[in-house]
Design a protein around this motif. Sequence first.
Motif, short mmCIF file in Angstrom:
data_model
loop_
_atom_site.label_atom_id
_atom_site.label_comp_id
_atom_site.label_asym_id
_atom_site.label_seq_id
_atom_site.Cartn_x
_atom_site.Cartn_y
_atom_site.Cartn_z
N LEU A 114 63.69 11.38 14.50
CA LEU A 114 63.06 10.16 14.99
C LEU A 114 64.10 9.20 15.59
CD1 LEU A 114 60.51 9.51 12.12
CD2 LEU A 114 59.92 9.79 14.54
N LYS A 128 60.43 -0.43 19.22
CA LYS A 128 60.70 -0.05 20.61
C LYS A 128 59.61 -0.51 21.57
CE LYS A 128 64.69 1.60 20.08
NZ LYS A 128 65.85 1.28 20.92
N ARG A 129 58.37 -0.56 21.10
CA ARG A 129 57.29 -0.97 22.01
C ARG A 129 57.40 -2.44 22.36
NH1 ARG A 129 52.45 -2.82 21.14
NH2 ARG A 129 51.21 -1.01 21.71
N ASN A 179 58.50 2.89 16.32
CA ASN A 179 57.63 2.71 17.49
C ASN A 179 57.33 1.22 17.69
OD1 ASN A 179 55.74 3.85 19.56
ND2 ASN A 179 54.23 2.85 18.26
N GLU A 180 57.12 0.49 16.60
CA GLU A 180 56.87 -0.95 16.69
C GLU A 180 58.09 -1.69 17.26
OE1 GLU A 180 54.20 -2.89 16.19
OE2 GLU A 180 52.96 -1.14 15.82
N ILE A 221 53.01 -1.83 7.03
CA ILE A 221 52.05 -1.21 7.94
C ILE A 221 50.70 -1.37 7.24
CG2 ILE A 221 51.32 0.95 9.02
CD1 ILE A 221 54.38 1.80 8.52
N PHE A 255 62.91 7.11 23.89
CA PHE A 255 63.88 6.07 24.17
C PHE A 255 65.31 6.58 24.09
CE2 PHE A 255 60.04 3.90 23.02
CZ PHE A 255 60.00 2.80 23.84
N ALA A 278 58.89 9.22 6.06
CA ALA A 278 59.19 9.66 7.43
C ALA A 278 58.11 9.15 8.40
CB ALA A 278 59.30 11.17 7.50
N THR A 279 56.83 9.21 7.99
CA THR A 279 55.77 8.72 8.89
C THR A 279 55.85 7.20 9.02
OG1 THR A 279 54.17 8.80 7.10
CG2 THR A 279 54.17 10.65 8.58
N LEU A 315 52.26 5.54 2.61
CA LEU A 315 52.65 6.45 3.68
C LEU A 315 53.93 7.14 3.25
CD1 LEU A 315 52.03 4.18 6.76
CD2 LEU A 315 50.80 6.28 6.20
N TYR A 341 51.30 2.60 25.23
CA TYR A 341 51.26 1.14 25.08
C TYR A 341 50.56 0.46 26.25
CZ TYR A 341 55.56 2.66 22.67
OH TYR A 341 56.49 3.33 21.94
N ALA A 381 58.51 6.46 11.48
CA ALA A 381 58.01 6.74 12.83
C ALA A 381 57.26 5.53 13.37
CB ALA A 381 57.09 7.96 12.81
N ILE A 382 56.35 5.00 12.56
CA ILE A 382 55.52 3.88 12.99
C ILE A 382 56.36 2.63 13.22
CG2 ILE A 382 53.67 2.30 12.23
CD1 ILE A 382 52.45 4.83 10.78
N ALA A 441 51.01 9.86 13.35
CA ALA A 441 51.23 8.58 12.68
C ALA A 441 51.32 7.46 13.71
CB ALA A 441 52.50 8.62 11.84
N ILE A 442 52.14 7.67 14.73
CA ILE A 442 52.37 6.64 15.75
C ILE A 442 51.09 6.38 16.54
CG2 ILE A 442 53.63 6.16 17.90
CD1 ILE A 442 56.02 7.75 16.57
#
Lengths: 241, 241
Positions: free
Chosen positions: B117, B238-239, B235-236, B213, A216, B227-228, B224, A180, B231-232, A231-232
């Motif tokens: 995840l 947490k980021r 990540n969104e 997404i 995390f 599971a993928t 998608l 990031y 993941a995305i 994917a991420i």
Amino acid sequence: MVVKSQIKFIKSLQQKKYRNQHGKFVVEGIKVVKELMASHINAEVVYSTDVEFVEKHKDVAELISEADLKKISSLHTPNKVVGIFNIPTPQQIDTADWTVALDDVRDPGNLGTIIRLCDWFGIKTLLCSHNTVDCYNPKVLQATMGSISRVNIMYADLKTYFEGSAVPIFGAFMDGDVVYKEPMPKFGILVMGNEANGISNEIEALVTRKVSIPQFGSKTAESLNVATATAILLNEIKRSE
Amino acid sequence: MVVKSQIKFIKSLQQKKYRNQHGKFVVEGIKVVKELMASHINAEVVYSTDVEFVEKHKDVAELISEADLKKISSLHTPNKVVGIFNIPTPQQIDTADWTVALDDVRDPGNLGTIIRLCDWFGIKTLLCSHNTVDCYNPKVLQATMGSISRVNIMYADLKTYFEGSAVPIFGAFMDGDVVYKEPMPKFGILVMGNEANGISNEIEALVTRKVSIPQFGSKTAESLNVATATAILLNEIKRSE
């Protein structure tokens, strides 16, 4: 009717060696076969038990009996069609765009998922090391859900290709910089490593930026699966466009 | 020696019905069994062909022969240990944190990947609808790689739970708002839907924000994998913390 020699030939295409020798691969299932037929990939012949389907695709389709379908299928419950397609010639890599490279990804399900992700995120080329599982492996084809016709897949020696390349090479590592932190450039190569060993040392030496997805949770979770990590990272590349 | 009734009991734990009836589940493989033994999940008994292992874990381990291992294992090539564990009592949901909810995810590999995840991204609780595949299903356990011991998994009626909840409920939809648009809140529920049908209508009605997404490739890529996509989206979440 499908003659014995043809049954043997179709069965042989379950193996990479014969696929490469003949430049052909086999696909089962009405949905995926139809998607491939509608793409740039050339069908050699499509066997089907469905009269209507055969009528509609007279140029390549051939009507066969349920018994013959069972003989040429590798599935327990064959799904109406078995198609033989020509392996397409890979296109040149567009260096002004992002390319994904796989360093020995071995699991067919992972490769299939990654092909589908490339399709979703508009990645034109997927560059695979010679030890990456073959993309025309039936299990991979099943997992791609037809995306294989929309991604240019190329097998090459990654080291040789990277050494001759001038674009930034990003690699996914457990100890890389948090992804990031800095925006991603407009083009480059994203390398993902083997399920058990990650990116090999000789490829690591050619990576220009190591990136990682931060953890995390408790530090006990071992690692992300290569397909979910891809994917991420593809999402990170595309969201900064 | 493992007696006949015990073999029958262990084999019965391959089925959800008996797992729920007895409150126990079975795990194979030295690595996952060791991880579970080191967690808060209680081992009832761990059968092993490894003398050293049994010596080290005298309190729960029991030495058995290769022949007996074969009898109780569901694998073609059994891996040294078969452990019987007590299904843990689910903990209360922490509403000040993010929770992932699954609306009828059916594929064991997908559930296993999602549990892994949650572990990676520090999601404490995974809330599953009653029709979501059982997390103690052997295929799920295999895919979680031990993460199951670090995520609080709960089966409940999603509708009832959501109706009684005051936190924002995010749902993944093909036609939702682009997820990059607005930062995610500090807490909430992220709902992911069934592989074929997505989120059901009755759950959709309770979703407070639909997210998606964006698709960057040709509009032909279907969707998608769940599971993928999880993941995305994790990540969104947490980021933006």
